[in-house]
Design a protein around this motif. Structure first.
Motif, PDB file in Angstrom:
ATOM      1  N   ASP A   1       0.849  -1.191   0.000  1.00 42.90           N
ATOM      2  CA  ASP A   1       0.000   0.000   0.000  1.00 42.90           C
ATOM      3  C   ASP A   1       0.884   1.240   0.000  1.00 42.90           C
ATOM      4  O   ASP A   1       1.992   1.235   0.548  1.00 42.90           O
TER       5      ASP A   1
ATOM      6  N   VAL B   1       0.003   5.320   0.649  1.00 40.98           N
ATOM      7  CA  VAL B   1      -1.046   6.282   0.974  1.00 40.98           C
ATOM      8  C   VAL B   1      -0.403   7.614   1.369  1.00 40.98           C
ATOM      9  O   VAL B   1       0.541   7.643   2.162  1.00 40.98           O
TER      10      VAL B   1
ATOM     11  N   ARG C   1       2.520  11.145  -6.670  1.00 44.37           N
ATOM     12  CA  ARG C   1       1.478  10.505  -7.478  1.00 44.37           C
ATOM     13  C   ARG C   1       1.778   9.045  -7.785  1.00 44.37           C
ATOM     14  O   ARG C   1       0.866   8.244  -7.950  1.00 44.37           O
ATOM     15  N   GLN C   2       3.071   8.706  -7.860  1.00 42.56           N
ATOM     16  CA  GLN C   2       3.431   7.331  -8.205  1.00 42.56           C
ATOM     17  C   GLN C   2       4.824   7.034  -7.666  1.00 42.56           C
ATOM     18  O   GLN C   2       5.576   7.934  -7.298  1.00 42.56           O
TER      19      GLN C   2
ATOM     20  N   GLY D   1       0.727   3.368  -8.219  1.00 42.45           N
ATOM     21  CA  GLY D   1       0.044   4.617  -7.917  1.00 42.45           C
ATOM     22  C   GLY D   1      -0.046   4.871  -6.420  1.00 42.45           C
ATOM     23  O   GLY D   1      -0.083   3.934  -5.613  1.00 42.45           O
ATOM     24  N   VAL D   2      -0.061   6.141  -6.056  1.00 44.71           N
ATOM     25  CA  VAL D   2      -0.181   6.536  -4.650  1.00 44.71           C
ATOM     26  C   VAL D   2      -1.597   7.077  -4.440  1.00 44.71           C
ATOM     27  O   VAL D   2      -2.030   7.991  -5.148  1.00 44.71           O
ATOM     28  N   ARG D   3      -2.309   6.524  -3.453  1.00 38.70           N
ATOM     29  CA  ARG D   3      -3.668   6.995  -3.180  1.00 38.70           C
ATOM     30  C   ARG D   3      -3.686   7.943  -1.988  1.00 38.70           C
ATOM     31  O   ARG D   3      -2.803   7.908  -1.130  1.00 38.70           O
ATOM     32  N   SER D   4      -4.685   8.770  -1.947  1.00 42.17           N
ATOM     33  CA  SER D   4      -4.843   9.710  -0.836  1.00 42.17           C
ATOM     34  C   SER D   4      -5.605   9.035   0.299  1.00 42.17           C
ATOM     35  O   SER D   4      -6.458   8.168   0.065  1.00 42.17           O
ATOM     36  N   ASP D   5      -5.310   9.427   1.539  1.00 41.10           N
ATOM     37  CA  ASP D   5      -6.043   8.837   2.668  1.00 41.10           C
ATOM     38  C   ASP D   5      -7.488   9.278   2.686  1.00 41.10           C
ATOM     39  O   ASP D   5      -8.299   8.762   3.465  1.00 41.10           O
TER      40      ASP D   5
ATOM     41  N   GLU E   1      -9.316   9.008  -0.029  1.00 42.42           N
ATOM     42  CA  GLU E   1     -10.015   8.214  -1.052  1.00 42.42           C
ATOM     43  C   GLU E   1     -10.749   7.049  -0.406  1.00 42.42           C
ATOM     44  O   GLU E   1     -10.296   6.471   0.574  1.00 42.42           O
TER      45      GLU E   1
END
Length: 687
Positions: A452, A454, A512-513, A681-685, A687
């Motif tokens: 993960d 984040v 972003r990545q 990819g990096v997701r936002s907390d 999301e």
């Protein structure tokens, strides 16, 4: 002062050095006639105790033994030892008079003929002592002389051969006499006072060129080429080898410490050899002609005068010298060319390792010498990567200081991995025992993946919480992570200490990545997306299979030659009608045939035909070889039997490629199928 010398025009004098030379441990007087293959030797060596046993090649017979001024009896051969590579040997035993300190042995025989048809794998597995007018090679391990009891020993060797021949062993040239008229013999005398573990003898119909290089506070450095007439006649070739040898010796003298000998020679072999001995390298004639050898292999072999020959690897705990030499020579040259070239070499090491079956991943500590692909991938590739990771960990300055420390402490001695480790610990001030223990003893390719990624806002901007996992058993890893957002990017190193690791990384931009180890700086298993299929997978296959389609009887005979020289294990033939089931069974299959027959077979099983996309010329050439991107299939297509037979010898040298196009025996194009490190990819907390 430098000067060039063509041996054919030297005055017929015996050139001798001055000064007192200590009595050598081994003294050999050698008479060799390559035309008849007759070898006669009188050997003197130190002994102690009441008996001495020694081994000689089966072709050699002892005529007399003398000790303490007395002729002593010889027991008949008390044992016979078979060896697939060097041939059978006989074990001799003598009973020594009380107080014997030296033993004199006279022996002679007719050596086996030089086997010019041997390929590089057969040469690496070992050779018997061989002689022929085209070239003679008596390797140290072939039992052509009685090995003394000491692990390391000095020696002096006197050589006598027919006048058209030249010969040498490693060491300082004390003198030589050149023939001036028919019937005269060539004579030379060499000594090696520093201590070594073996004596290699080479002879051939060579022309000799020489360059003397003045050195401060040391005798002049004697550089020589020993080339056959046709190679010596190539404009500028010998001179270029001499100049490049001088340059490499200066380079490594500055990096490590003064060159430890008074000479270095480049010696042409009729065999496909690539050996480095103290004071010389023995390279195949065809290899010496290749334009890139002076920029790669020559420096590698010269560096072995420090690592492997100047400091001997203690075989009981593994061979560190090949990895260190590869790192400081082959890899260093790629770093100097470009960052891209260095990255490609690192990726090549990892691709080679990933191509090995899991059961074929030996520990680096178990590596002794290169005989097949698994040993090369670990001893050279993993060994070099260990030193890369070490330099990344302790820094360039401490790494260089450790090299110089190791050399000064261990020169002309046997040293092991622990001796190396202690030198780098002294230079860096770090405890490196866990680092060395892990990379020397582990048999696995670590597998690391992102669980993960984040991002959240923080007081300094953004915080990336990154969770990584690795397959069991987990190793202590230091993994570079490339984090990016558009044109912004930063590299962070993450320490992994278990099967699952979570770290927080503070950044001044919103990532972003990311990519794990995109420049391949750690020893690990490449992601599937990073692994284009390469020939190495088939070379070292555990159960290789092969089939031939099309062509006449001669074509099929040529296919058998290709199979016998390509695979490292016996391959099993199969009927092409069973191709689908062989591939479904994950068998590593080679399909050999004419263009029309192979195209028809691929079409019948719904497999792609990539020959049109091989290189700039659409795969045109006398033969094409490619790996399938779908399934474990290797296709070998040749226009006729001659084209197929021509690629048999060079093909195994291209294990790191996905495809190769040949024109006769020459590879005119080669390449890899596209591959790239995966992007996460990096997701936002939120999301």
């Amino acid at each position: 002062m430098k000067r060039f010398l063509l041996a054919g025009v030297l005055l017929p004098v015996l050139l001798l050095t001055t000064g007192v030379v200590a009595a050598p441990a081994v003294d050999l007087a050698v008479t060799l006639d390559p035309g008849t293959r007759r070898l006669e030797v009188v050997a003197e060596l130190p002994v102690a105790g009441r008996s001495f046993a020694f081994e000689l090649h089966e072709s050699l017979t002892v005529s007399q033994a003398t000790a303490a001024g007395r002729v002593i009896g010889l027991a008949d051969t008390v044992g016979r030892r078979g060896d697939e590579s060097r041939g059978p040997t006989r074990l001799w035993r003598v009973v020594l008079p009380a107080g014997s300190e030296r033993l004199r042995i006279a022996y002679a025989g007719t050596l086996p003929a030089t086997e010019l048809h041997r390929d590089h794998r057969q040469v690496l597995r070992g050779l018997p002592p061989m002689a022929a007018p085209e070239g003679s090679f008596l390797p140290a391990g072939s039992a052509w002389y009685p090995q003394p009891p000491a692990a390391l020993f000095a020696y002096r060797v006197r050589l006598s051969l027919p006048g058209e021949q030249r010969a040498l062993v490693a060491g300082r040239l004390l003198g030589e006499r050149l023939p001036t008229r028919a019937g005269d013999r060539y004579e030379a005398e060499f000594e090696f006072p520093q201590g070594t573990d073996g004596i290699d003898l080479m002879a051939g119909p060579w022309r000799v060129r020489e360059r003397l290089v003045a050195r401060a506070r040391a005798p002049a450095l004697r550089l020589r080429t020993y080339f056959p007439a046709e190679l010596d006649a190539e404009p500028g070739l010998a001179e270029d080898y001499l100049a490049d040898s001088e340059r490499y010796i200066a380079r490594y003298s500055s990096l490590i410490g003064a060159y430890p000998y008074d000479a270095f020679s480049i010696v042409a072999s009729p065999l496909p050899t690539g050996f480095g001995m103290p004071t010389l390298t023995y390279l195949g004639v065809d290899v010496l002609r290749l334009p890139f050898i002076r920029a790669t292999s020559l420096g590698h072999e010269i560096l072995h005068n420090w690592w492997g020959n100047g400091v001997h690897a203690d075989a009981r705990s593994g061979n560190w010298s090949e990895g260190l030499t590869t790192f400081l020579a082959d890899y260093a040259y790629s770093e100097e060319r470009s960052a891209a070239a260095a990255r490609e070499m690192r990726l090549a090491w990892l691709r080679d390792a990933a191509a090995l079956p899991a059961s074929e991943q030996p520990a680096l500590r178990d590596f002794r010498s290169r005989r097949h692909g698994a040993e090369a991938a670990v001893g050279y590739g993993k060994g070099a990567m260990l030193f890369l990771m070490l330099r990344d960990r302790i820094g360039e300055a401490a790494f260089r200081e450790g090299l110089r420390d190791f050399w000064q402490a261990q020169r002309f001695r046997r040293a092991d991995w622990d001796d190396l480790r202690r030198a780098f610990e002294r230079s860096s001030g770090h405890d490196l025992r866990p680092f060395f223990a892990q990379w020397l003893n582990s048999r696995q390719l670590p597998e690391v993946a992102v669980v993960d990624a984040v991002v959240s806002r923080s007081a300094v901007g953004h915080r990336l919480r990154l969770t990584l996992r690795q397959a069991n058993p987990p190793l202590a890893l230091r993994v570079p992570v490339d984090i990016a957002a558009g044109e912004r990017r930063v590299l962070r190193w993450v320490e992994l200490d278990g099967a699952r690791t979570t770290v927080d990384l503070d950044l001044d931009f919103r990532p972003r990545q990311l990519r794990l180890d995109p420049d391949a700086r750690i020893w690990r298993r490449l992601d599937v997306a990073e692994q284009p299929p390469i020939l190495r997978r088939w070379l070292g296959a555990l159960k290789p299979r092969w089939a031939v389609v099309g062509g006449d009887a001669e074509f099929r005979k040529a296919a058998e030659v290709v199979v016998s020289r390509f695979f490292e294990r016996p391959a099993t033939p199969f009927a092409v009608s069973d191709l689908k089931s062989v591939l479904a069974d994950d068998g590593m299959a080679m399909l050999i045939g004419t263009p029309t027959a192979v195209d028809a077979s691929l079409a019948a099983f719904g497999l792609p035909k990539p020959s049109e996309s091989l290189g700039k010329n659409g795969g045109r050439g006398s033969a094409r070889v490619w790996t399938s991107e779908r399934g474990p299939l290797l296709a070998v297509v040749a226009d006729d039997a001659a084209a197929l037979r021509a690629l048999a010898r060079p093909l195994p040298h291209y294990g790191g490629q996905s495809w190769v196009v040949f024109e006769g025996g020459r590879a005119v194009e080669r390449g890899l199928w596209p591959a790239q490190a995966p992007v996460v990819g990096v997701r936002s907390d939120e999301e």
